[in-house]
Design a protein around this motif. Sequence first.
Motif, short mmCIF file in Angstrom:
data_model
loop_
_atom_site.label_atom_id
_atom_site.label_comp_id
_atom_site.label_asym_id
_atom_site.label_seq_id
_atom_site.Cartn_x
_atom_site.Cartn_y
_atom_site.Cartn_z
N LEU A 111 -66.87 25.99 43.50
CA LEU A 111 -67.84 25.48 42.55
C LEU A 111 -68.55 24.28 43.15
N PRO A 112 -69.80 24.10 42.76
CA PRO A 112 -70.50 22.91 43.29
C PRO A 112 -69.79 21.64 42.84
N PRO A 113 -69.76 20.65 43.67
CA PRO A 113 -69.04 19.42 43.30
C PRO A 113 -69.66 18.75 42.08
N GLY A 114 -68.80 18.17 41.24
CA GLY A 114 -69.27 17.45 40.07
C GLY A 114 -69.78 16.07 40.47
N PRO A 115 -70.14 15.29 39.47
CA PRO A 115 -70.63 13.95 39.78
C PRO A 115 -69.53 13.13 40.43
N PRO A 116 -69.89 12.30 41.38
CA PRO A 116 -68.85 11.48 42.05
C PRO A 116 -68.22 10.52 41.07
N PRO A 117 -66.97 10.17 41.29
CA PRO A 117 -66.31 9.20 40.40
C PRO A 117 -67.02 7.86 40.47
N PRO A 118 -66.94 7.09 39.39
CA PRO A 118 -67.60 5.78 39.41
C PRO A 118 -67.00 4.88 40.47
N GLU A 119 -67.84 4.03 41.01
CA GLU A 119 -67.40 3.09 42.02
C GLU A 119 -67.61 1.67 41.52
N VAL A 227 -62.60 -12.77 24.76
CA VAL A 227 -61.79 -11.96 25.69
C VAL A 227 -62.65 -11.60 26.89
N LEU A 228 -62.01 -11.46 28.03
CA LEU A 228 -62.64 -10.92 29.24
C LEU A 228 -62.05 -9.54 29.48
N LEU A 229 -62.89 -8.52 29.42
CA LEU A 229 -62.45 -7.13 29.58
C LEU A 229 -62.98 -6.58 30.90
N GLU A 230 -62.26 -5.59 31.43
CA GLU A 230 -62.68 -4.91 32.66
C GLU A 230 -62.75 -3.43 32.41
N ASN A 231 -63.88 -2.84 32.77
CA ASN A 231 -64.04 -1.40 32.67
C ASN A 231 -63.13 -0.73 33.70
N ARG A 232 -62.32 0.21 33.26
CA ARG A 232 -61.33 0.82 34.15
C ARG A 232 -61.97 1.66 35.25
N GLY A 233 -63.16 2.19 35.01
CA GLY A 233 -63.79 3.04 36.01
C GLY A 233 -64.53 2.29 37.09
N THR A 234 -65.23 1.21 36.71
CA THR A 234 -66.11 0.52 37.66
C THR A 234 -65.65 -0.88 38.05
N GLU A 235 -64.60 -1.36 37.37
CA GLU A 235 -64.09 -2.71 37.58
C GLU A 235 -65.08 -3.78 37.14
N GLY A 236 -66.12 -3.35 36.42
CA GLY A 236 -67.08 -4.30 35.89
C GLY A 236 -66.47 -5.11 34.75
N GLN A 237 -66.71 -6.42 34.74
CA GLN A 237 -66.11 -7.30 33.75
C GLN A 237 -67.18 -7.89 32.83
N PHE A 238 -66.79 -8.13 31.58
CA PHE A 238 -67.70 -8.74 30.61
C PHE A 238 -66.89 -9.48 29.55
N TYR A 239 -67.52 -10.49 28.96
CA TYR A 239 -66.91 -11.28 27.90
C TYR A 239 -67.41 -10.81 26.53
N ARG A 355 -75.61 -0.18 27.80
CA ARG A 355 -75.37 0.12 29.22
C ARG A 355 -75.35 -1.21 29.96
N VAL A 356 -74.28 -1.42 30.73
CA VAL A 356 -74.06 -2.70 31.39
C VAL A 356 -74.12 -2.50 32.90
N THR A 357 -74.89 -3.35 33.56
CA THR A 357 -74.83 -3.43 35.02
C THR A 357 -73.87 -4.56 35.34
N PRO A 358 -72.69 -4.20 35.84
CA PRO A 358 -71.59 -5.17 35.81
C PRO A 358 -71.55 -6.09 37.02
N MET A 359 -70.76 -7.11 36.85
CA MET A 359 -70.36 -7.97 37.95
C MET A 359 -69.02 -7.44 38.46
N ILE A 360 -68.92 -7.21 39.78
CA ILE A 360 -67.69 -6.67 40.35
C ILE A 360 -66.59 -7.73 40.30
N ALA A 361 -65.39 -7.28 39.91
CA ALA A 361 -64.26 -8.20 39.86
C ALA A 361 -63.99 -8.78 41.24
#
Length: 363
Positions: A111-119, A227-239, A355-361
């Motif tokens: 099968l054609p590859p799916g979307p790449p995992p988030p980075e 709170v400071l949370l981190e998105n598990r997929g992209t490691e993007g953090q936000f308050y 939709r958030v453009t995150p800051m990398i941890a």
Amino acid sequence: MPRRPAATRAFLLAATLITGAAVGVGVQKAPGAVDLMVVEPGSRSVVSGADVNARPATVSRGGESAGNLAPAAHTSEPTTKKTNQESSSQGSLVRVPPYKVARTTAPIEKLPPGPPPPEPGDPFSFRIGTLNILGSQHKGGGTSRASALAGAILGRGVDVVGLQEVQDDQLAVLQNQLSGYTIWPGQGLGNQGVRLQVAWRDALFSLVDTGSITTTFDYQQRPIPWVLLENRGTEGQFYVIDVHNSPRDQEGDRDAATGEEIALINELRSSGKTVFIVGDMNEHTEFFCRVAASTGMVGSNGAYYSGGCSTGAGPIKIDWILGSGGEVDFSGHVVDYGDPIRYATDHAFVHADVRVTPMIAQD
């Protein structure tokens, strides 16, 4: 008695041996004596009436046992011809079809590859909301109302939500009903700290840090949690900051609290991470315009400040969601009075997609 000729004696001996052999190899014993008639050589009939039973022709098939086999019927037909009983028995046999070897088909194409995992650093999206649940001290049925509102949070698919006016009995219900969410501070900031809670979906976010400031609310000192949370997929953090400012004519305390909240926003933004502030501001436009002018934040309803204050799409309520300008993209803003909101609380449930453009941890 006259002596028989030698040829006759030889013939009788051979007949006796043949008869004994037939009885010996048969399944059943020959019934009675063998009646032989001896004639002189040259006669057409040599042996007549040899009533010897041979091995039965029928074999065990289709569940018959060897002990129930009947002896073969006497017939003048040649022994190579099958009897009707034998043909019927053989016809009832279940015949297994022969195995066939099939050729293999062409290998299955991948099968054609799916979307790449988030980075790390990729944008991510979620649904954020704010909800004053109307404390138990203000209206009866606080726990049942809290249960209904927990169902509304789940049903609306809100991933992060700031809650106001939470009482101890309602907190217990929310902690039980919001399966898959973490709620902070719980009772970690004391009795006054119970009133404001932040809840988030564990599958999407992990907790990185927490904190609070203290402001005056309705003539009392109350902690404002963040709170400071981190998105598990992209490691993007936000308050996320959750507030409830003083009601009615307490303008001075409300303005003072707004100034302290602006200072907190700018302090957290200095880290380069996205900041959200949600809650019951007890002001329709003044809170937003002042905060936006001082921090560059935008509202989930499209409100912004650029040389002047644009308060965005109505209806304008006292419940607001704001995010860091240039780093967030809001859509789907809803002022929700649908069931069970309209009978469970006296506020709207405001929520929106973002939709958030995150800051990398940073390590």
